[in-house]
Design an enzyme around this catalytic site. Structure first.
Site, PDB file in Angstrom:
ATOM      1  N   GLY A 190      -8.213 -15.743   0.351  1.00 37.04           N
ATOM      2  CA  GLY A 190      -6.937 -15.796   1.076  1.00 37.04           C
ATOM      3  C   GLY A 190      -6.318 -14.418   0.967  1.00 37.04           C
ATOM      4  O   GLY A 190      -7.023 -13.429   0.781  1.00 37.04           O
ATOM      5  N   ASN A 242     -14.673  -5.138   3.250  1.00 40.73           N
ATOM      6  CA  ASN A 242     -13.968  -6.417   3.090  1.00 40.73           C
ATOM      7  C   ASN A 242     -14.799  -7.587   3.602  1.00 40.73           C
ATOM      8  O   ASN A 242     -14.791  -8.671   3.022  1.00 40.73           O
ATOM      9  CB  ASN A 242     -12.603  -6.368   3.783  1.00 40.73           C
ATOM     10  CG  ASN A 242     -11.536  -5.810   2.842  1.00 40.73           C
ATOM     11  OD1 ASN A 242     -11.842  -5.479   1.695  1.00 40.73           O
ATOM     12  ND2 ASN A 242     -10.309  -5.703   3.298  1.00 40.73           N
ATOM     13  N   CYS A 274      -5.619  -9.571   3.253  1.00 39.47           N
ATOM     14  CA  CYS A 274      -6.635  -8.653   3.779  1.00 39.47           C
ATOM     15  C   CYS A 274      -7.964  -9.277   4.184  1.00 39.47           C
ATOM     16  O   CYS A 274      -8.399  -9.099   5.327  1.00 39.47           O
ATOM     17  CB  CYS A 274      -6.912  -7.541   2.767  1.00 39.47           C
ATOM     18  SG  CYS A 274      -5.538  -6.394   2.646  1.00 39.47           S
ATOM     19  N   ARG A 328      -6.968  -3.052  -4.974  1.00 36.85           N
ATOM     20  CA  ARG A 328      -6.931  -4.510  -5.108  1.00 36.85           C
ATOM     21  C   ARG A 328      -5.538  -4.883  -5.577  1.00 36.85           C
ATOM     22  O   ARG A 328      -5.083  -4.374  -6.593  1.00 36.85           O
ATOM     23  CB  ARG A 328      -7.942  -4.974  -6.162  1.00 36.85           C
ATOM     24  CG  ARG A 328      -9.381  -4.654  -5.856  1.00 36.85           C
ATOM     25  CD  ARG A 328     -10.212  -4.727  -7.115  1.00 36.85           C
ATOM     26  NE  ARG A 328      -9.754  -3.749  -8.120  1.00 36.85           N
ATOM     27  CZ  ARG A 328     -10.136  -3.732  -9.392  1.00 36.85           C
ATOM     28  NH1 ARG A 328     -10.972  -4.639  -9.856  1.00 36.85           N
ATOM     29  NH2 ARG A 328      -9.678  -2.818 -10.240  1.00 36.85           N
ATOM     30  N   GLU A 329      -4.862  -5.765  -4.834  1.00 42.52           N
ATOM     31  CA  GLU A 329      -3.580  -6.231  -5.344  1.00 42.52           C
ATOM     32  C   GLU A 329      -3.825  -6.883  -6.691  1.00 42.52           C
ATOM     33  O   GLU A 329      -4.835  -7.553  -6.896  1.00 42.52           O
ATOM     34  CB  GLU A 329      -2.939  -7.215  -4.366  1.00 42.52           C
ATOM     35  CG  GLU A 329      -2.316  -6.498  -3.202  1.00 42.52           C
ATOM     36  CD  GLU A 329      -1.483  -7.411  -2.306  1.00 42.52           C
ATOM     37  OE1 GLU A 329      -0.968  -8.424  -2.789  1.00 42.52           O
ATOM     38  OE2 GLU A 329      -1.386  -7.096  -1.115  1.00 42.52           O
ATOM     39  N   VAL A 347       0.834  -1.199   0.000  1.00 41.06           N
ATOM     40  CA  VAL A 347       0.000   0.000   0.000  1.00 41.06           C
ATOM     41  C   VAL A 347       0.872   1.254   0.000  1.00 41.06           C
ATOM     42  O   VAL A 347       0.635   2.196  -0.767  1.00 41.06           O
ATOM     43  CB  VAL A 347      -0.956  -0.011   1.218  1.00 41.06           C
ATOM     44  CG1 VAL A 347      -1.620   1.327   1.415  1.00 41.06           C
ATOM     45  CG2 VAL A 347      -2.009  -1.104   1.037  1.00 41.06           C
TER      46      VAL A 347
END
Ligand code: NAI
Length: 440
Positions: A263, A214, A266, A155-156, A12
């Site tokens: 998974g 989340n 987060c 979002r990764e 982040v």
């Protein structure tokens, strides 16, 4: 504006720092991870994210962003300081706030003029009060500051894109002065995206927006996995079911993909944190608990499918795993369910070989006795079963006929249902997806 990002070597923090540099701010990213700071100073991104490396090159070269381990250097003349350190789960599921506490202690000694402290880390209600109590002991009297909760929703795998195209910006503060500074900070983004919602809230609301978001996404994942299990039992196909659900604007398609479950760094952590927040306020979070429990069953479901293929025996079976990253588009393996599946396979005596297009280096640090391959074909040689555990689109380009002939037994467990829309790829294999007629 002069900005400091603490935790600037992390996912982040790095994306935030580079994004702010691109918006025209002068940024210093501070991190205690000396390796990462050295790499970043040399212009090398320590993580894989699409478009991160070019941003680093551009702004590293022009000195719009600097990297240091010294907080004093980052805080010099700084107007806004972002706190983007980790808040991992403790063993009891509560968030571990030790990194945030350390930053509060460090910051107290460095504030020299009015500064807006922006908490980007996901933290429970009460953390700002904790932060304030630490600063009250350490900062120089008379130096003013405000604290803002500005949760992160990137979002990764799409992190850079998300920085420049956020769905909303949440600014939680009771300070008008800090609010104005935040407006100025994000002004370049608001100019390019005039309809971008800026949601102004109290600090607790901002913190709950992040956790609730989340937890809601996690709920969708557990929900659709529940329906997928039902599909397997009633002869329905989860892909057809979600295709029929998604067009309803009240529902939508996002996070309705059956598979291994949630998974990564987060969703599970934040769900557990929200459960612990509820408990600490004497509220029993029945639904949230079920969402978590349903997710915890999913790794077992994958193992059961592999065992069903291998005659209930995993001992000395060679299993090839495709995908180690917790999701496609990232090299991040933190809390990757793929690694949990590997653990279970190994604990029953299987010999595991694995491939991932980007996450091998990170996986090598946290796995043992897993043979890691950068060649997806070599990974499959002599295997008794192949598992697709990360939905990398790259896997759709593999020559599965070539893989099939090198395996001892041509079997695939596709925990992502990646091949289900391309059935020709699985031809000649014993193929099991999730929630589809071929699942059992
Ligand atoms: P991370 O672990 O990748 O990064 C945290 C960084 O902080 C590390 O590089 C660490 O060395 C550094 N750090 C720790 N203590 C420090 C200190 N005292 N001074 C300077 N640096 C220090 O974590 P990540 O994934 O970036 O997450 C950060 C926060 O953002 C967490 O609260 C997370 O829940 C939240 N978040 C993460 C998202 C993600 O997709 N990774 C998305 C949205 C929010």
């Amino acid at each position: 504006m002069k900005v400091c990002v603490i935790g600037g070597g992390g996912y982040v923090g790095l994306v935030t720092g580079l994004g702010l540099a691109e918006l025209g701010h002068q940024v210093t990213n501070v991190d205690v991870n000396t390796d990462r700071i050295r790499q970043l100073g040399e212009g090398t991104a320590p993580i894989y994210e699409e478009n991160l490396a070019p941003l680093l090159k551009r702004h590293g070269d022009s000195q719009a962003i600097k990297f240091t381990t010294e907080i004093n250097e980052g805080m010099e003349d700084c107007v806004v300081v972002f706190v983007a350190v980790g808040t991992p789960s403790r063993a009891d599921g509560k968030p571990d706030l030790s990194q945030v506490i350390q930053v509060a202690e460090d910051l107290g000694h460095t504030l020299s003029s009015y500064t807006v402290i922006v908490i980007k880390s996901t933290v429970p209600v009460g953390t700002v009060e904790l932060f304030l109590s630490i600063l009250a002991r350490t900062h120089t009297e008379g130096v003013e500051f405000d604290i803002v909760s500005n949760p992160e929703f990137l979002r990764e795998g799409n992190a850079v894109y998300d920085f420049f195209h956020p769905d909303r910006i949440v600014i939680g503060t009771n300070s008008e002065r800090a609010s104005l500074v935040m407006d100025e900070l994000y002004a370049p983004l608001l100019q390019t995206t005039p309809n971008l919602p800026v949601i102004r809230t109290s600090v607790p609301s901002a913190q709950l927006i992040k956790y609730a978001s989340n937890a809601f996404l996690a709920t969708r994942v557990s929900f659709i996995n529940e329906i997928a299990s039902l599909c397997e039992r009633v002869g329905a196909d989860i892909n057809e079911v979600t295709e029929g659900m998604g067009p309803d604007p009240r529902i939508g398609h996002a996070y309705l993909t059956a598979g291994l479950g949630f998974g990564g760094p987060c969703l599970e952590k934040d769900l557990m944190a929200l459960i612990s927040i509820a408990e600490s306020h004497a509220y029993e979070p029945y639904l949230l608990r079920s969402v978590l429990e349903r997710n915890e069953r999913q790794v077992g479901e994958v193992i059961a499918k592999v065992k069903a293929q291998t005659g209930d025996v995993l001992y000395q079976r060679i299993i090839t795993v495709y995908g180690l990253a917790f999701k496609p588009g990232t090299s991040d393996v933190r809390n990757s369910l793929s690694l949990k599946v590997i653990d279970r396979l190994q604990s029953e005596g299987a010999s595991v070989r694995a491939h991932d297009p980007f996450a091998l280096a990170e996986a090598a640090l946290v796995t043992s006795n897993v043979e890691l391959f950068d060649d997806p074909y070599a990974a499959a040689e002599n295997a008794d079963s192949a598992l697709i555990l990360t939905a990398w689109p790259e896997y759709l380009k593999l020559d599965f006929a070539r893989i099939r002939v090198t395996m001892t037994e041509p079997r695939i467990v596709d925990a992502c249902n990646l091949l289900s829309a391309h059935p020709h790829l699985a031809e000649g294999f014993a193929y099991n997806g999730f929630g589809t007629p071929t699942a059992n």
